[in-house]
Design a protein around this motif. Structure first.
Motif, PDB file in Angstrom:
ATOM      1  N   ASP A 143     -20.854  21.432  22.511  1.00  0.00           N
ATOM      2  CA  ASP A 143     -20.232  22.750  22.374  1.00  0.00           C
ATOM      3  C   ASP A 143     -18.705  22.639  22.478  1.00  0.00           C
ATOM      4  OD1 ASP A 143     -22.753  23.766  22.189  1.00  0.00           O
ATOM      5  OD2 ASP A 143     -22.899  24.289  24.332  1.00  0.00           O
TER       6      ASP A 143
ATOM      7  N   THR B 209     -12.253  21.594  18.172  1.00  0.00           N
ATOM      8  CA  THR B 209     -11.846  21.541  16.761  1.00  0.00           C
ATOM      9  C   THR B 209     -11.141  22.824  16.347  1.00  0.00           C
ATOM     10  OG1 THR B 209     -13.723  20.093  16.313  1.00  0.00           O
ATOM     11  CG2 THR B 209     -12.677  21.163  14.414  1.00  0.00           C
ATOM     12  N   ARG B 210     -11.704  23.953  16.745  1.00  0.00           N
ATOM     13  CA  ARG B 210     -11.089  25.235  16.386  1.00  0.00           C
ATOM     14  C   ARG B 210      -9.707  25.384  17.048  1.00  0.00           C
ATOM     15  NH1 ARG B 210     -16.387  26.994  17.492  1.00  0.00           N
ATOM     16  NH2 ARG B 210     -15.699  27.756  19.515  1.00  0.00           N
ATOM     17  N   GLN B 211      -9.623  24.990  18.353  1.00  0.00           N
ATOM     18  CA  GLN B 211      -8.344  25.129  19.068  1.00  0.00           C
ATOM     19  C   GLN B 211      -7.271  24.210  18.500  1.00  0.00           C
ATOM     20  OE1 GLN B 211      -8.816  24.798  23.267  1.00  0.00           O
ATOM     21  NE2 GLN B 211      -6.666  25.223  23.755  1.00  0.00           N
TER      22      GLN B 211
ATOM     23  N   HIS C 278     -16.875  20.213  21.623  1.00  0.00           N
ATOM     24  CA  HIS C 278     -16.360  19.613  20.388  1.00  0.00           C
ATOM     25  C   HIS C 278     -16.031  20.686  19.359  1.00  0.00           C
ATOM     26  CE1 HIS C 278     -15.837  16.872  17.043  1.00  0.00           C
ATOM     27  NE2 HIS C 278     -16.749  17.581  16.370  1.00  0.00           N
ATOM     28  N   ASP C 279     -16.937  21.631  19.201  1.00  0.00           N
ATOM     29  CA  ASP C 279     -16.675  22.705  18.242  1.00  0.00           C
ATOM     30  C   ASP C 279     -15.471  23.538  18.680  1.00  0.00           C
ATOM     31  OD1 ASP C 279     -18.878  21.794  16.911  1.00  0.00           O
ATOM     32  OD2 ASP C 279     -20.250  23.247  17.845  1.00  0.00           O
ATOM     33  N   HIS C 280     -15.421  23.846  20.000  1.00  0.00           N
ATOM     34  CA  HIS C 280     -14.295  24.634  20.500  1.00  0.00           C
ATOM     35  C   HIS C 280     -12.987  23.856  20.372  1.00  0.00           C
ATOM     36  CE1 HIS C 280     -12.194  27.612  22.882  1.00  0.00           C
ATOM     37  NE2 HIS C 280     -11.753  26.638  23.712  1.00  0.00           N
TER      38      HIS C 280
ATOM     39  N   ARG D   9      -6.980  23.190  15.421  1.00  0.00           N
ATOM     40  CA  ARG D   9      -6.544  23.680  14.116  1.00  0.00           C
ATOM     41  C   ARG D   9      -5.601  24.886  14.262  1.00  0.00           C
ATOM     42  NH1 ARG D   9     -12.323  23.445  10.834  1.00  0.00           N
ATOM     43  NH2 ARG D   9     -12.410  21.164  10.617  1.00  0.00           N
ATOM     44  N   SER D  10      -5.861  25.722  15.267  1.00  0.00           N
ATOM     45  CA  SER D  10      -5.065  26.944  15.398  1.00  0.00           C
ATOM     46  C   SER D  10      -3.784  26.754  16.220  1.00  0.00           C
ATOM     47  CB  SER D  10      -5.900  28.057  16.042  1.00  0.00           C
ATOM     48  OG  SER D  10      -6.327  27.668  17.338  1.00  0.00           O
ATOM     49  N   SER D  11      -3.663  25.632  16.951  1.00  0.00           N
ATOM     50  CA  SER D  11      -2.517  25.437  17.841  1.00  0.00           C
ATOM     51  C   SER D  11      -1.326  24.867  17.084  1.00  0.00           C
ATOM     52  CB  SER D  11      -2.906  24.508  18.989  1.00  0.00           C
ATOM     53  OG  SER D  11      -1.792  24.235  19.786  1.00  0.00           O
TER      54      SER D  11
END
Length: 886
Positions: free
Chosen positions: A824, A830-832, A826-828, A834-836
């Motif tokens: 779980d 990846t999203r963080q 890992h998914d979080h 990309r957005s940072s």
């Protein structure tokens, strides 16, 4: 006379009443009572009667007569010569021409309350009687033509004392007021005598035949015969005619003179014709002449008197008069001023200044100072300024002027007397006095004044800047209280250190340890030790700017006595020791100094950064390396050796600190690789350690050594061979483990399949918990563990799990749970990421949280899959089995 008594009130309207049938010979009016005592005759012959009249009470329009008695001594008919009544109405004395005195004691206004006795007997007629009351003592003065006596009436026996052997004529005696101590006046033809009850007092040479003597309000009135007519009148009393103009006859003149005995002058003098009597009442003298005329002499007011004296320049008399009239201080001061001005204009400057001195406190000092600023009158000005200081009315300007006068006159004795006078005698501005004395060059006087009045700053300033007495200044500071000694050492320490280095260093040692003010040798009492006083030794270091020897002694004393001295003390001492070490040519002394410097570094009292800079400045190798090691600056240690091309030290540093920082080996390899010298031996040692601990990839090692032209293949041959051999061995080991894991996996799959399809036979004979033979009831698990039921219930945490396998199973389940959480994450992540905007910070944060920790899972080989429904359970069972067998 017709026996009438005339009363003259203040309105000057005459009133009369019939007191006697024939004549009235004597009258006595009391001052404090409305009582009149008279002596007269009601019938022919020598038969005098005494009557007492109450003027406040009336009887048929006349005053009330309260008492009548005959005035006869011892039943002898004798004429009355004089009469006196005491103001308390308890005594009355009657004098007779036969020399006897009759005393009536008691209430003179009533017969029943009084007694009459003959007090005095003699052959000479009585000419004067006067009562004197002082306190509780009553005296009666008796004057005759030949003698003067005094009786003490407050003593029972009425003792008599003969005061003199010459007397006076009738009406030529009187009594002064209390201002003159109530003395008895006897006016003789040659002198006027004053008497006390026990002795004769002063006398005044007033010549002339006396006819009348009287005393009133400080003035003595004398009436004398004078055949010469005076040419002028000296009047301080205004003469005002009563009812008619005065006609004078030079051949029958009587001279009326009024004297002021206190002030020693004649207040009034004038001739009169045939005076009957002089009365004193309502503040004036009333002169009654035989021709029926009355003159009144009225006293001028004090200011008029003074003005008259001023016009005649009689200032001394004016001053005495003002004092006798109790003139206030302002009035007296004005007289002194005018007197001083008069003397100043006459050129009597000494006398003038004395009068001006008496005006101090009332007259503005500048009025006087301006008059005496001339250099020729400087001594007068000095006297005035001295008096001004004695009365504590001088300001700073007056003090400055007085001291300048002393210096101009070069009067050292007066100057010393002034500055050494006690504070109760002279008050002045001490600081101003010190400034003036210093400016005038009287340094010793200024120093005395500063020390006497505890002006420490001025004392030290004069001693150091003017007198150059450095030793005395240092001694003075040593006797001051702690706070003042500390502040003055900070202010004057550099000067004292330059001229008195040893003494100053000693005082600073005391000041920074346990300071106690030094006492004078005469003071034998030991000083009382109060709270411990210590100055901050670091604050005094700048004082030793040009005194390295004294500074070193001071600092070494401080660290010996006060081990917890400020860090600045240790840093400065370290600098001094390093300086001595650097410039010491002898090896033995250099070694000793090196040990002393290292001891300071080992004390841990120095500031790290400062100590490191000092060691680097003086190229103190041992100190630099010690501080690098103390600060865990291992790379700096190795770089230090590299800079000095100490190859063996570089390798030694890697061996010593390589465990703390593994990068040292890589840096050492790079350092030797860049050297064109033959460093094969050192490179081999480094490669050996890198190979043993697997610190660098082989490719990186080869790339690093490729820059060194002297590093041939033979240098890394052994390293590469060993590396390849280990890699080959590792590959073989890994392949063997793969085969093993595959075999175990196949076996487990078969076992699981057997469990699912075949019956399980439990053949355990002992309890896995207590190792006792199994007895029914018992509990069996598919993992081949069996338990007594009571053992299982006692130790099992869950009925569905084997107590023996539970710990290992939980570890596996925890690993699976972490794996699920990380999936779980890992998914979080990846999203963080990309957005940072700052991806590195995100990665660093997840590294810190252990997200990227390695986790090895044993799964199916590629291409083979378990049945869909059994995949999760199979994976869990495999993990459990693997963990159990590991």
């Amino acid at each position: 006379m017709d026996g009438q008594v005339w009363l003259l009130p203040r309105s000057l309207k005459l009133e009369a009443f019939q007191a006697y049938k024939l004549r009235v010979t004597h009258l006595y009016q009391l001052k404090q009572h409305s009582i009149l005592v008279s002596v007269g005759q009601d019938e022919e012959g020598i038969n005098p009667l005494v009557k007492v009249w109450n003027l406040d009470k009336k009887d048929s329009g006349s005053p009330l007569c309260t008492r009548i008695f005959p005035a006869i001594p011892g039943n002898k008919p004798t004429e009355v010569s004089c009469l006196s009544v005491h103001e308390n109405l308890n005594f009355m004395a009657i004098g007779f021409t036969d020399g006897s005195v009759v005393l009536t004691k008691g209430d003179i206004t009533r017969d029943r309350h009084s007694k009459t006795l003959t007090l005095h007997e003699g052959s000479c007629p009585i000419t004067g009687l006067s009562f004197r009351q002082v306190g509780k003592v009553t005296h009666l003065f008796v004057a005759t033509l030949e003698k003067v006596h005094c009786y003490t009436l407050s003593v029972k026996e009425y003792p008599r004392l003969e005061l003199d052997t010459h007397g006076c004529a009738l009406r030529c005696s009187s009594l002064t007021d209390p201002s003159q101590d109530s003395q008895f006046i006897v006016a003789g033809d040659e002198c006027v005598y004053l008497y006390q009850p026990d002795e004769r007092g002063p006398c005044f040479a007033f010549e002339g035949q006396k006819l009348l003597s009287h005393w009133y309000r400080g003035y003595m009135l004398l009436l004398t015969k004078d055949a010469k007519s005076p040419t002028k009148q000296v009047a301080l009393l205004l003469l005002t005619p009563g009812f008619a103009s005065r006609e004078t006859s030079p051949s029958e003149k009587q001279l009326l003179t009024i004297y002021d005995l206190d002030n020693k002058f004649i207040a009034y003098s004038a001739p009169f014709d045939d005076i009957i009597d002089v009365l004193a009442e309502w503040g004036s003298f009333y002169v009654l002449t035989r021709d029926g005329k009355m003159f009144v002499l009225q006293e001028k007011d004090t200011q008029t008197k003074l003005e008259m004296l001023f016009k005649k320049n009689l200032f001394v008399m004016a001053i005495n008069l003002a004092k006798s009239q109790h003139l206030d201080s302002d009035g007296l001061s004005e007289i002194f001023r005018q007197y001083g001005d008069h003397l100043y204009l006459k050129g009597d400057h000494d006398g003038a200044i004395q009068q001006y001195i008496r005006t101090i406190g009332k007259l503005e000092p500048s009025y006087v100072i301006r008059k005496f600023l001339d250099a020729q009158r400087i001594h007068n000005l000095t006297a005035y300024l001295q008096a001004l200081h004695r009365q504590s009315l001088a300001n700073a300007d007056h003090t400055t002027l007085l001291l300048n006068c002393y210096t101009k006159l070069k009067d050292s004795s007066k100057l010393e007397e002034f500055i050494k006078s006690s504070e109760s005698e002279v008050h002045f501005d001490v600081e101003i006095a010190i400034k003036v004395l210093r400016q005038a060059g009287y340094h010793s006087h200024a120093v005395f004044l500063a020390e006497k009045h505890t002006q420490h700053e001025w004392y030290l300033k004069i001693q150091l800047e003017d007198l150059k007495n450095y030793q005395e200044a240092l001694r003075y500071i040593g006797r001051l209280p702690f706070d003042q000694a500390e502040s003055n050492m900070k202010r004057y320490g550099k000067t004292l250190m330059h001229h008195v280095p040893d003494g100053t260093t000693s005082l600073l040692k005391d000041l920074c340890t346990d300071y106690q003010p030094k006492r004078e040798t005469a003071d034998r009492d030991p000083p009382q030790r109060g709270q411990e006083n210590k100055a901050n030794s670091e604050e005094f270091i700048p004082i030793f700017a040009n005194n390295r020897r004294e500074l070193k002694a001071f600092l070494e004393h401080m660290i010996e006595v006060e081990p917890f001295s400020p860090a600045g003390v240790y840093d400065t001492l370290l600098e001094l020791r390093l300086h001595d070490w650097a410039y010491e040519p002898e090896a033995e002394k250099k070694k000793v100094l090196q040990g002393a410097a290292l001891s300071l570094l080992h004390s841990d009292n120095t500031v790290f950064d400062k100590a490191l800079v000092l060691c680097q400045m003086h190229n103190f190798k041992e100190g630099v390396l010690y501080l690098y090691e103390k600060g865990k600056l291992y790379q700096q240690i190795m770089h230090y050796h590299m800079q000095n091309e100490e190859y063996s030290k570089v390798v030694e540093a890697c061996k010593r600190y390589g465990d703390q920082e593994v990068c040292l080996w890589e840096q050492a390899l790079g350092y030797f690789a860049r050297k064109e010298e033959d460093c094969k031996a050192y490179i081999s040692q480094v490669l050996q350690h890198i190979d043993q601990n697997n610190l660098m990839p082989p490719l990186l090692v080869v790339q690093t050594l490729a820059h060194n032209s002297t590093a041939t293949l033979s240098v890394i041959k052994d390293y590469l061979v060993n590396k390849l051999q280990r890699e080959s061995q590792q590959i073989e080991d890994d392949e063997r483990k793969i085969r093993q894991y595959r075999e175990e996996t196949a076996h487990l799959r078969a076992e699981i399949q057997d469990l699912r399809t075949s019956a399980k036979i439990f053949q355990k004979t002992k309890c896995n918990m207590c190792s006792s033979p199994l007895e029914l009831p018992s509990v069996h698990f598919l993992c081949s563990h069996s338990f007594h039921q009571h053992c299982f219930e006692s130790y099992a945490e869950s009925e569905a799990e084997c107590p023996t396998c539970t710990p290992e199973n939980r570890k596996v389940m925890d690993m699976l749970r972490v794996q699920d959480q990380k999936r779980d994450l890992h998914d979080h992540f990846t999203r963080q990421l990309r957005s940072s905007n700052d991806g590195f910070s995100v990665v660093a944060d997840y590294f810190g949280r252990g997200v990227f920790n390695k986790l090895t899972l044993v799964t199916d080989p590629p291409g083979s899959r378990a049945p869909g429904g059994l995949e999760a359970d199979l994976q869990r069972d495999l993990l459990i089995h693997t963990k159990r067998n590991s």
